[in-house]
Design a protein around this motif. Structure first.
Motif, PDB file in Angstrom:
ATOM      1  N   ASP A  25      16.624  20.022  18.091  1.00 27.34           N
ATOM      2  CA  ASP A  25      15.847  20.633  19.171  1.00 27.34           C
ATOM      3  C   ASP A  25      16.744  21.053  20.340  1.00 27.34           C
ATOM      4  OD1 ASP A  25      13.465  20.207  17.809  1.00 27.34           O
ATOM      5  OD2 ASP A  25      13.195  18.201  18.672  1.00 27.34           O
ATOM      6  N   LYS A  26      16.316  22.084  21.039  1.00 22.90           N
ATOM      7  CA  LYS A  26      16.894  22.494  22.323  1.00 22.90           C
ATOM      8  C   LYS A  26      18.321  23.020  22.230  1.00 22.90           C
ATOM      9  CE  LYS A  26      16.526  19.628  25.668  1.00 22.90           C
ATOM     10  NZ  LYS A  26      16.416  18.447  26.549  1.00 22.90           N
ATOM     11  N   VAL A  27      18.754  23.480  21.052  1.00 23.72           N
ATOM     12  CA  VAL A  27      20.107  24.023  20.916  1.00 23.72           C
ATOM     13  C   VAL A  27      20.052  25.345  20.152  1.00 23.72           C
ATOM     14  CG1 VAL A  27      22.473  23.632  20.161  1.00 23.72           C
ATOM     15  CG2 VAL A  27      21.051  21.684  20.806  1.00 23.72           C
ATOM     16  N   THR A  28      20.769  26.339  20.671  1.00 21.21           N
ATOM     17  CA  THR A  28      20.966  27.603  19.964  1.00 21.21           C
ATOM     18  C   THR A  28      22.464  27.804  19.764  1.00 21.21           C
ATOM     19  OG1 THR A  28      18.952  28.624  20.835  1.00 21.21           O
ATOM     20  CG2 THR A  28      20.688  30.102  20.075  1.00 21.21           C
ATOM     21  N   PHE A  29      22.842  28.097  18.528  1.00 24.81           N
ATOM     22  CA  PHE A  29      24.255  28.253  18.163  1.00 24.81           C
ATOM     23  C   PHE A  29      24.615  29.736  18.188  1.00 24.81           C
ATOM     24  CE2 PHE A  29      22.794  24.273  16.504  1.00 24.81           C
ATOM     25  CZ  PHE A  29      23.850  23.403  16.713  1.00 24.81           C
ATOM     26  N   VAL A  30      25.733  30.054  18.850  1.00 20.56           N
ATOM     27  CA  VAL A  30      26.081  31.453  19.074  1.00 20.56           C
ATOM     28  C   VAL A  30      27.576  31.674  18.850  1.00 20.56           C
ATOM     29  CG1 VAL A  30      24.217  31.798  20.734  1.00 20.56           C
ATOM     30  CG2 VAL A  30      26.474  31.080  21.560  1.00 20.56           C
ATOM     31  N   GLY A  31      27.934  32.934  18.666  1.00 17.74           N
ATOM     32  CA  GLY A  31      29.331  33.327  18.651  1.00 17.74           C
ATOM     33  C   GLY A  31      30.033  33.081  17.333  1.00 17.74           C
ATOM     34  N   ARG A  32      31.330  33.339  17.374  1.00 18.12           N
ATOM     35  CA  ARG A  32      32.187  33.266  16.188  1.00 18.12           C
ATOM     36  C   ARG A  32      32.196  31.868  15.568  1.00 18.12           C
ATOM     37  NH1 ARG A  32      37.712  31.888  15.979  1.00 18.12           N
ATOM     38  NH2 ARG A  32      37.610  31.593  18.229  1.00 18.12           N
ATOM     39  N   LEU A  33      32.354  30.848  16.397  1.00 16.78           N
ATOM     40  CA  LEU A  33      32.440  29.483  15.886  1.00 16.78           C
ATOM     41  C   LEU A  33      31.059  28.895  15.620  1.00 16.78           C
ATOM     42  CD1 LEU A  33      35.273  28.039  18.180  1.00 16.78           C
ATOM     43  CD2 LEU A  33      35.487  29.043  15.904  1.00 16.78           C
ATOM     44  N   GLY A  34      30.104  29.220  16.478  1.00 14.44           N
ATOM     45  CA  GLY A  34      28.766  28.661  16.330  1.00 14.44           C
ATOM     46  C   GLY A  34      28.027  29.182  15.117  1.00 14.44           C
ATOM     47  N   THR A  35      28.384  30.406  14.665  1.00 15.77           N
ATOM     48  CA  THR A  35      27.750  30.967  13.464  1.00 15.77           C
ATOM     49  C   THR A  35      28.726  31.094  12.306  1.00 15.77           C
ATOM     50  OG1 THR A  35      28.168  33.255  14.166  1.00 15.77           O
ATOM     51  CG2 THR A  35      26.087  32.249  14.890  1.00 15.77           C
ATOM     52  N   TYR A  36      29.968  30.647  12.500  1.00 19.84           N
ATOM     53  CA  TYR A  36      30.995  30.641  11.447  1.00 19.84           C
ATOM     54  C   TYR A  36      31.147  32.027  10.808  1.00 19.84           C
ATOM     55  CZ  TYR A  36      33.880  28.779   7.636  1.00 19.84           C
ATOM     56  OH  TYR A  36      34.913  28.529   6.757  1.00 19.84           O
ATOM     57  N   ARG A  37      31.387  33.031  11.677  1.00 22.16           N
ATOM     58  CA  ARG A  37      31.587  34.398  11.214  1.00 22.16           C
ATOM     59  C   ARG A  37      32.712  35.028  12.027  1.00 22.16           C
ATOM     60  NH1 ARG A  37      27.165  35.996  13.781  1.00 22.16           N
ATOM     61  NH2 ARG A  37      27.043  38.126  13.000  1.00 22.16           N
ATOM     62  N   TYR A  38      33.482  35.898  11.385  1.00 27.05           N
ATOM     63  CA  TYR A  38      34.474  36.659  12.139  1.00 27.05           C
ATOM     64  C   TYR A  38      33.741  37.760  12.903  1.00 27.05           C
ATOM     65  CZ  TYR A  38      38.346  39.504  13.581  1.00 27.05           C
ATOM     66  OH  TYR A  38      39.226  40.199  14.363  1.00 27.05           O
ATOM     67  N   SER A  72      28.670  27.511  21.671  1.00 29.30           N
ATOM     68  CA  SER A  72      29.558  28.470  21.022  1.00 29.30           C
ATOM     69  C   SER A  72      30.805  27.813  20.449  1.00 29.30           C
ATOM     70  CB  SER A  72      29.970  29.573  22.009  1.00 29.30           C
ATOM     71  OG  SER A  72      30.851  29.068  23.000  1.00 29.30           O
ATOM     72  N   GLY A  73      30.803  26.469  20.403  1.00 27.51           N
ATOM     73  CA  GLY A  73      31.895  25.762  19.748  1.00 27.51           C
ATOM     74  C   GLY A  73      31.689  25.744  18.243  1.00 27.51           C
ATOM     75  N   PRO A  74      32.565  25.063  17.502  1.00 23.33           N
ATOM     76  CA  PRO A  74      32.432  25.000  16.045  1.00 23.33           C
ATOM     77  C   PRO A  74      31.116  24.337  15.637  1.00 23.33           C
ATOM     78  CG  PRO A  74      34.611  24.274  16.735  1.00 23.33           C
ATOM     79  CD  PRO A  74      33.791  24.387  17.979  1.00 23.33           C
ATOM     80  N   LEU A  75      30.388  24.982  14.748  1.00 25.65           N
ATOM     81  CA  LEU A  75      29.115  24.457  14.266  1.00 25.65           C
ATOM     82  C   LEU A  75      29.277  23.058  13.687  1.00 25.65           C
ATOM     83  CD1 LEU A  75      26.123  24.769  13.437  1.00 25.65           C
ATOM     84  CD2 LEU A  75      26.916  26.012  11.405  1.00 25.65           C
TER      85      LEU A  75
END
Length: 380
Positions: free
Chosen positions: A333-346, A230-233
């Motif tokens: 592999d083996k990583v899913t990006f989530v949240g405000r920073l991980g998907t770069y969306r407010y 959930s950190g910055p992409l």
């Protein structure tokens, strides 16, 4: 299975709780020394006021499941966000409502009269607004736009409203009644003991281990079955393609003996005033009584390398770079990006929790069906 979740805010706390509840081992790490991310709250040592350390957060949602979910872990108290704004030497109510219109134009119009009057003020030649400025001019006209939107927006985003997309001003920014509740949602409130206690409650599970002041390294991928990030992409890839653009906030804290401004949020719409708003934090907990007060003057600026990113800019340049990072993420592999920073969306808090619940359920289904989990359960 053994999972690592990077970031101890709502996204990873909720996902971690769902995975732990399904019998998996969960380690949550965060580079900061506290949980709850930018929602972190703590008692001010000088006044005992509950302060929103990274700026105020008000919980509001129409999602009943999300509302019931957060109420499992803490008690929510009733709170209605009533925002005021200082402009041209007067104090007005936001969002623009019938009181604001009558006060601003010195009239006593009824709803139908005000609706017709504002339509006369509006620039009806703009049939398909493309920019923030066009959107405001089309729906409220030049005078209200310049008094309440132009200067504030320029300070908040660091560019002229004509350079911003109309989508930033999503809804019709005017009400033709005296409703001054800032939000439209069915469920609104504040956690009685702050957001940090709420997140600590979510994380309170025997299968969850929390490690604070711990930085994620990509070598950790080898230690776990899967990582939720959930950190910055762009930060995950060490910014190798460049940095995505953000706005950050600076807070000038000051205390006051008594009641400084009589409300929780006072906006300052004029460009000459350098800050966007002043927040008085004891008013976010109206069930408490405090003699002293803690206030923050809030300044917006471009986010530097060492700053906390708040608002993704998502203009043309950033969207092109985002697409490149999304492609790199999908090849990892083996990583899913989530949240405000991980998907770069407010994202508002309720949407963050909804997406986290859906992500956890989607991931557990992938495990059950022995399918690889995607890099994104929600498109960036």
């Amino acid at each position: 299975m053994n999972f690592c979740l990077v970031g101890a805010g709502f996204s990873c706390a909720v996902i971690g709780r769902e995975l732990a509840g399904a019998g998996h081992r969960v380690t949550i790490i965060d580079v900061r020394d506290h949980v709850a991310g930018n929602c972190h709250t703590e008692r001010d040592t000088e006044t005992n006021v509950m302060t929103h350390v990274y700026g105020p957060h008000i919980f509001h949602t129409d999602d009943q499941e999300v509302w019931e979910y957060v109420n499992r872990f803490t008690t929510f108290k009733s709170y209605v966000n009533r925002v005021k704004t200082t402009s041209m030497g007067q104090v007005f109510s936001l969002p623009i409502n019938l009181h604001t219109i009558n006060q601003f134009f010195g009239k006593t119009m009824r709803p139908d009269e005000a609706r017709a009057f504002i339509e006369q003020q509006a620039d009806t030649s703009i049939e398909d607004p493309q920019t923030f400025e066009e959107q405001a001019m089309r729906f409220v006209g030049k005078e209200l736009y310049e008094a309440f939107f132009k200067g504030y927006t320029q300070k908040q985003w660091g560019c002229h409203p004509s350079e911003l997309p109309a989508s930033i001003l999503k809804r019709l920014p005017v009400r033709f009644n005296y409703n001054d509740n800032y939000f439209f949602h069915r469920f609104q409130g504040m956690p009685e003991h702050g957001y940090t206690k709420l997140v600590e409650g979510i994380l309170d599970h025997p299968n969850i281990t929390v490690k604070l002041s711990t930085r994620f390294e990509r070598s950790m991928l080898d230690e776990y079955d899967h990582v939720f990030f959930s950190g910055p992409l762009d930060g995950f890839f060490d910014y190798e393609l460049g940095r995505l653009g953000y706005r950050t906030l600076d807070f000038e804290r000051f205390t006051y003996q008594g009641d400084y401004q009589g409300c929780a949020v006072m906006n300052y719409g004029e460009e000459e005033v350098p800050y966007t708003r002043i927040t008085e934090h004891k008013h976010f907990s109206p069930w408490e009584e405090h003699d002293g007060s803690v206030c923050y003057r809030e300044y917006s600026r471009e986010c530097g390398e060492e700053d906390i990113p708040y608002y993704p800019i998502r203009l043309v340049k950033e969207k092109a770079l985002l697409a490149d990072y999304v492609e790199k993420a999908r090849q990892t592999d083996k990583v899913t990006f989530v949240g405000r920073l991980g998907t770069y969306r407010y994202l508002d808090m309720d949407v963050t929790i909804r997406e986290a619940l859906d992500t956890a359920r989607g991931f557990l289904k992938c495990v059950e069906e022995k399918k690889p989990a995607p890099a994104f359960f929600v498109e960036a």
